[in-house]
Design a protein around this motif. Structure first.
Motif, short mmCIF file in Angstrom:
data_model
loop_
_atom_site.label_atom_id
_atom_site.label_comp_id
_atom_site.label_asym_id
_atom_site.label_seq_id
_atom_site.Cartn_x
_atom_site.Cartn_y
_atom_site.Cartn_z
N ASN A 194 -5.49 10.16 -2.41
CA ASN A 194 -5.90 11.64 -2.76
C ASN A 194 -4.11 11.80 -3.33
O ASN A 194 -4.51 12.36 -4.78
N ALA A 195 -3.25 11.72 -3.22
CA ALA A 195 -1.93 12.24 -3.79
C ALA A 195 -1.71 11.04 -5.38
O ALA A 195 -1.50 11.48 -5.87
N VAL A 196 -2.96 9.98 -5.19
CA VAL A 196 -2.60 8.55 -6.49
C VAL A 196 -3.39 9.16 -7.44
O VAL A 196 -2.72 9.27 -8.34
N VAL A 197 -4.43 9.19 -7.08
CA VAL A 197 -5.49 10.50 -8.36
C VAL A 197 -5.17 10.91 -9.07
O VAL A 197 -5.38 11.81 -9.94
N ALA A 227 -2.31 12.42 -9.45
CA ALA A 227 -1.75 12.22 -11.35
C ALA A 227 -2.68 12.03 -12.40
O ALA A 227 -2.20 12.50 -13.35
N GLY A 228 -4.06 11.75 -12.40
CA GLY A 228 -4.90 11.89 -13.41
C GLY A 228 -4.92 10.83 -14.81
O GLY A 228 -5.24 11.51 -15.50
N THR A 229 -3.90 9.85 -14.19
CA THR A 229 -3.29 8.67 -15.62
C THR A 229 -4.44 7.59 -15.23
O THR A 229 -4.67 7.54 -14.38
N PRO A 230 -4.86 7.30 -16.41
CA PRO A 230 -5.56 5.98 -16.35
C PRO A 230 -4.31 5.00 -14.86
O PRO A 230 -5.03 4.23 -14.65
N ALA A 231 -3.90 4.63 -15.53
CA ALA A 231 -2.44 3.98 -14.48
C ALA A 231 -2.96 4.43 -13.17
O ALA A 231 -3.00 3.13 -12.06
N ALA A 232 -3.17 5.63 -13.00
CA ALA A 232 -3.21 5.92 -10.95
C ALA A 232 -5.06 5.59 -10.91
O ALA A 232 -4.95 4.80 -10.20
N TYR A 233 -5.42 6.12 -11.93
CA TYR A 233 -7.00 5.44 -11.45
C TYR A 233 -6.97 4.53 -11.74
O TYR A 233 -7.75 3.43 -10.44
N ALA A 234 -6.38 3.33 -11.77
CA ALA A 234 -6.59 1.59 -12.17
C ALA A 234 -5.75 1.60 -10.72
O ALA A 234 -6.11 0.52 -9.68
N MET A 235 -4.78 2.01 -10.29
CA MET A 235 -4.05 1.92 -8.31
C MET A 235 -4.69 2.31 -7.60
O MET A 235 -4.91 2.00 -6.53
N GLY A 236 -5.06 2.98 -7.50
CA GLY A 236 -6.73 3.54 -6.74
C GLY A 236 -7.28 2.41 -6.23
O GLY A 236 -7.44 2.31 -5.82
N VAL A 237 -8.37 1.90 -7.83
CA VAL A 237 -9.18 0.40 -6.96
C VAL A 237 -8.55 -0.35 -6.83
O VAL A 237 -9.14 -0.81 -5.72
N VAL A 238 -7.32 -0.60 -6.82
CA VAL A 238 -6.47 -1.74 -6.07
C VAL A 238 -5.95 -1.38 -5.11
O VAL A 238 -6.16 -2.53 -4.32
N PHE A 294 0.95 -0.86 -0.07
CA PHE A 294 -0.27 -0.29 0.05
C PHE A 294 0.44 1.09 0.11
O PHE A 294 0.91 2.35 -0.76
N ILE A 295 1.92 1.47 0.85
CA ILE A 295 2.78 2.35 0.60
C ILE A 295 3.69 2.92 0.08
O ILE A 295 3.82 3.33 -0.65
N LEU A 296 3.52 1.36 -1.22
CA LEU A 296 4.76 1.83 -2.52
C LEU A 296 4.17 1.77 -3.75
O LEU A 296 4.38 2.75 -4.48
N ALA A 297 2.78 1.78 -3.74
CA ALA A 297 2.02 1.89 -4.83
C ALA A 297 1.52 2.91 -4.89
O ALA A 297 2.09 3.51 -6.16
N PRO A 298 1.95 4.47 -4.64
CA PRO A 298 2.21 5.74 -5.23
C PRO A 298 3.34 5.24 -6.28
O PRO A 298 3.82 6.35 -6.85
N LEU A 299 4.14 5.28 -5.50
CA LEU A 299 5.87 5.47 -6.14
C LEU A 299 5.29 4.69 -7.59
O LEU A 299 5.97 5.33 -8.41
N ALA A 300 4.50 3.45 -8.01
CA ALA A 300 4.41 3.17 -9.46
C ALA A 300 3.85 4.60 -10.46
O ALA A 300 4.32 4.35 -11.40
N VAL A 301 3.10 5.42 -9.85
CA VAL A 301 2.89 6.30 -10.51
C VAL A 301 3.33 7.96 -10.46
O VAL A 301 2.83 9.15 -10.80
N VAL A 302 4.68 8.12 -9.49
CA VAL A 302 5.13 9.40 -9.05
C VAL A 302 5.79 10.29 -10.14
O VAL A 302 5.51 11.00 -10.33
N GLY A 303 6.45 9.72 -11.26
CA GLY A 303 5.93 10.19 -12.78
C GLY A 303 4.98 10.36 -13.58
O GLY A 303 5.52 10.96 -14.36
N SER A 304 4.19 10.09 -13.66
CA SER A 304 2.58 10.55 -14.05
C SER A 304 2.73 12.02 -14.39
O SER A 304 1.67 12.27 -15.29
N GLY A 305 2.52 12.20 -13.46
CA GLY A 305 2.67 14.11 -12.88
C GLY A 305 3.81 14.44 -13.38
O GLY A 305 4.78 14.92 -13.00
#
Length: 204
Positions: A114-117, A119-130, A20-31
């Motif tokens: 909130n931080a993950v979403v 990013a505003g990308t499909p990957a970020a939204y998918a990560m939010g669902v997970v 859960f802690i690492l998940a946001p790092l997957a989209v950190v470069g999206s924004g």
């Protein structure tokens, strides 16, 4: 969900929380830089809050396990009847880890989502669902322990009070106070996380 040992349950829980802690790092470069700063700040916040709640939960587990001489969750049946303070404290930590107010975990999880979403990308939204699905699953096993402590009967009928060593009592007290205070006044630790992230960025 099928785990019957409290220590192993929290070991698996720690793995889930680490993901859960690492998940946001997957989209950190999206924004942009603002999104990256927001994500890193939320990760630092979650690390602080999770560490406090987990330390408190393990302090209760150590104390109760010494009394029960068993790590089985079923042995925790009726804990509230002979150790109400420990049961309430454990309930607060379980609420926090599950993201239920007023324990601190709700704010930390909200900030992470909130931080993950943001990013505003499909990957970020998918990560939010997970992350949301993971949170719902975690509630099932945390609330299972709660039900055992507060609703089940004492397995062996022994309601001898639990003797709490001073060090463990202090650990439970301090972490419980922090869990509740941060849950009610979340900006206290949020500011700390932002300052830590800002200091780290300056160090780069």
């Amino acid at each position: 969900l099928r785990q019957t040992n409290i220590v192993r349950l929290f070991a698996y829980s720690s793995v889930a929380q680490a993901g859960f802690i690492l998940a946001p790092l997957a989209v950190v470069g999206s924004g942009g830089d603002d999104v990256a700063q927001k994500i890193l700040s939320s990760v630092v916040l979650y690390l602080i809050v999770y560490t406090v709640m987990n330390l408190g939960a393990f302090a209760v587990i150590i104390t109760v396990s010494r009394r029960l001489r068993s790590g089985e969750i079923s042995a925790w049946g009726g804990l509230f009847t002979y150790a109400p303070g420990l049961a309430v404290a454990m309930g607060a930590f379980l609420f926090g880890l599950g993201g239920i107010p007023p324990a601190a975990g709700w704010f930390a999880k909200f900030q992470l989502f909130n931080a993950v979403v943001s990013a505003g990308t499909p990957a970020a939204y998918a990560m939010g669902v997970v992350m949301a699905v993971n949170s719902v699953v975690s509630l099932a096993y945390y609330l299972g322990v709660m039900r055992t402590m507060f609703m089940d009967d004492v397995p062996d009928g022994d309601t001898t009070p639990v003797k709490i060593p001073v060090a463990l009592a202090a650990a439970v007290g301090v972490t419980l106070a922090a869990t509740l205070v941060v849950g009610i006044l979340p900006n206290l630790v949020a500011d700390l996380a932002e300052h830590a992230t800002f200091a780290f960025s300056l160090g780069e």
